[in-house]
Design a protein around this motif. Structure first.
Motif, short mmCIF file in Angstrom:
data_model
loop_
_atom_site.label_atom_id
_atom_site.label_comp_id
_atom_site.label_asym_id
_atom_site.label_seq_id
_atom_site.Cartn_x
_atom_site.Cartn_y
_atom_site.Cartn_z
N LEU B 47 0.85 -1.21 0.00
CA LEU B 47 0.00 0.00 0.00
C LEU B 47 0.88 1.25 0.00
O LEU B 47 0.72 2.14 0.83
N ALA B 48 1.77 1.27 -0.99
CA ALA B 48 2.82 2.29 -1.00
C ALA B 48 2.28 3.68 -1.30
O ALA B 48 2.92 4.68 -0.99
N LEU B 49 1.10 3.76 -1.90
CA LEU B 49 0.64 5.05 -2.44
C LEU B 49 -0.12 5.90 -1.43
O LEU B 49 -0.49 7.04 -1.73
N SER B 50 -0.34 5.35 -0.23
CA SER B 50 -1.19 6.09 0.72
C SER B 50 -0.82 5.71 2.13
O SER B 50 -0.01 4.81 2.37
N THR B 51 -1.45 6.41 3.05
CA THR B 51 -1.37 5.99 4.45
C THR B 51 -1.93 4.58 4.60
O THR B 51 -2.63 4.08 3.69
#
Lengths: 308, 308
Positions: B47-51
């Motif tokens: 889930l690298a793109l967000s918190t």
């Protein structure tokens, strides 16, 4: 609180020339120490009754039968059962089993506080090789002298909990602990004889071997939320060094007790089997989290099949 | 010698208010560092793109769809693919995937040096819970927002070797590594977001969590003779602390490189895939040693069935 006070009864080296009688006397001494410490269960190593004979090559396999037990108890081992019964202490130990049908197994048994055999396990993961291998620093001929176990990985209700066994190299295989874990195991007992040098890579010495030993025991304990009691035969047998590393691991994967020597030594620990519950009910609640639809290869394909 | 120079691209915290654009800019900066270090592959977290949004409860599940990607690449992520292609560097990262059919997965992809997606994995072992749980110190609602993955554990030929993926909690399950191992995996890449406190046992803090993290990665690597590259999203996200512990493990189970901070940080290591051969050909030569006739429960029984 469901406490089981366990005695891990490490044995120092046993030389080829040592008699069964002499070994059993040492085991009895450890059992008496365990009783004096109010233990419920004493656990001895793999092939506890003799030297680790698979390091010796016999061209005629039948010549190795001198190391095998044809009955259990037999004349030499009966005193262990009598003392266990008299002291009301349960026990587990390993031995080489020769069946009436002529089958050879690397076996361990569970004996209850009345001195009755209630469980038997035959080692499934046989390490080593079949033929003499001059490329090795030492021989490890378990595949020559033993058949793979034919009893699976059973568990037994005992001492208020669920107890399973495995032996030595079995601990390196996560399948061992998982099959036990799927039966709710709370205490796994195992013995081992582990040379302190990899026979095929001499740069892999004691530190590395001990690291792998701890790693697989701790992972097996944590991933199945079970106590693990691992018991060594240690020290120098006829010039061959076996590592110690007798230890008790808790269900969180932590080492909570371990041996300090490479000699006969008792390691005592109170295992509260209720401490297995947190792991079994949360992160390793198998029914809630396991996805068997993706595990098929594990039980259907023995070896590696690489992608195209 | 089949060397793959890997960059484990740890990300520091991403706050709820941080835009995709800002995160991708950080990822691009790490990719440029990796390229400057002549890396072949850059691996980003789960889930690298967000918190790590599964810590937030949305009564209406659809309200969480703001965290999901409907296409890959999309407008925000396209620069990653363009830069990978321009730099001729392969990459892997995780994201929340919303399919055209309305399915939600915790997904990671493998992208080759030409910027093409060659592999997709969807997280199989979903931790946490479905409903709001007031007994926890924080929520972990992955079971609410994601379905379990439906693609199994595939591997791909890439960079001269065999590469597989898993995600975060998958690493605690030996089945994950074994299914990959049975396909000859030589390099496993995985990202994770791991709270530094167990939400159901606050006494289990950072040290214990890091111990379990290392233990399962090292066991998975050793028992399958594979490199493992594990990449954290770390630090404090909106008051919630996630542990770091980005690391590279070699096929002997040793940690050979690890992060020093909880911020954006590149960990570079040369992985010689030929180093997997010794383990695969000796102690973990599966075809020679595994005994699938005793593993049936693993693939047939999800939960625990205790003995009578």
């Amino acid at each position: 609180m469901r406490n089981v006070r366990v005695a891990a009864a490490q044995l120092g080296p046993i030389q080829k020339m040592d008699s069964r009688h002499a070994v059993v006397a040492r085991m009895l001494d450890l059992m008496r120490q365990a009783k004096a410490a109010a233990c419920d269960l004493v656990v001895y190593p793999e092939l506890a009754l003799s030297t680790f004979f698979p390091r010796w090559y016999y061209e005629e396999r039948g010549d190795a039968d001198i190391w095998f037990e044809r009955e259990m108890p037999g004349a030499a081992t009966r005193p262990l059962f009598e003392e266990a019964s008299r002291s009301a202490i349960a026990m587990s130990f390993g031995y080489a089993e020769l069946t009436p049908g002529g089958h050879h197994f690397n076996t361990s048994i569970l004996v209850d506080k009345a001195g009755a055999i209630i469980g038997k396990y035959r080692k499934v993961h046989m390490p080593g090789h079949v033929e003499y291998d001059p490329a090795r620093t030492h021989q490890h001929l378990e595949k020559r002298y033993f058949e793979p176990g034919d009893l699976g990985f059973p568990v037994w209700r005992m001492l208020g909990g669920i107890v399973g066994m495995c032996i030595c190299n079995d601990r390196r295989w996560p399948e061992t602990f998982r099959v036990l874990g799927l039966q709710g195991v709370e205490l796994v007992v195992l013995g081992f004889n582990t040379p302190s040098v990899n026979s095929q890579r001499s740069a892999e010495g004691l530190d590395r071997r001990m690291f792998h030993h701890r790693l697989t025991l701790q992972a097996g304990a944590y991933q199945n939320a079970t106590f693990v009691v691992a018991v060594a035969k240690a020290g120098v047998e006829d010039g061959h060094h076996c590592m110690a590393g007798t230890m008790v691991i808790d269900p969180d994967g932590e080492i909570v007790a371990q041996s300090a020597t490479e000699a006969d030594e008792l390691v005592v620990h109170d295992c509260d089997l209720d401490a297995t519950r947190f792991g079994k009910e949360t992160v390793f609640d198998f029914a809630r989290h396991r996805r068997i639809e993706h595990y098929g290869l594990i039980a259907s394909q023995p070896g590696v099949v690489p992608p195209l």
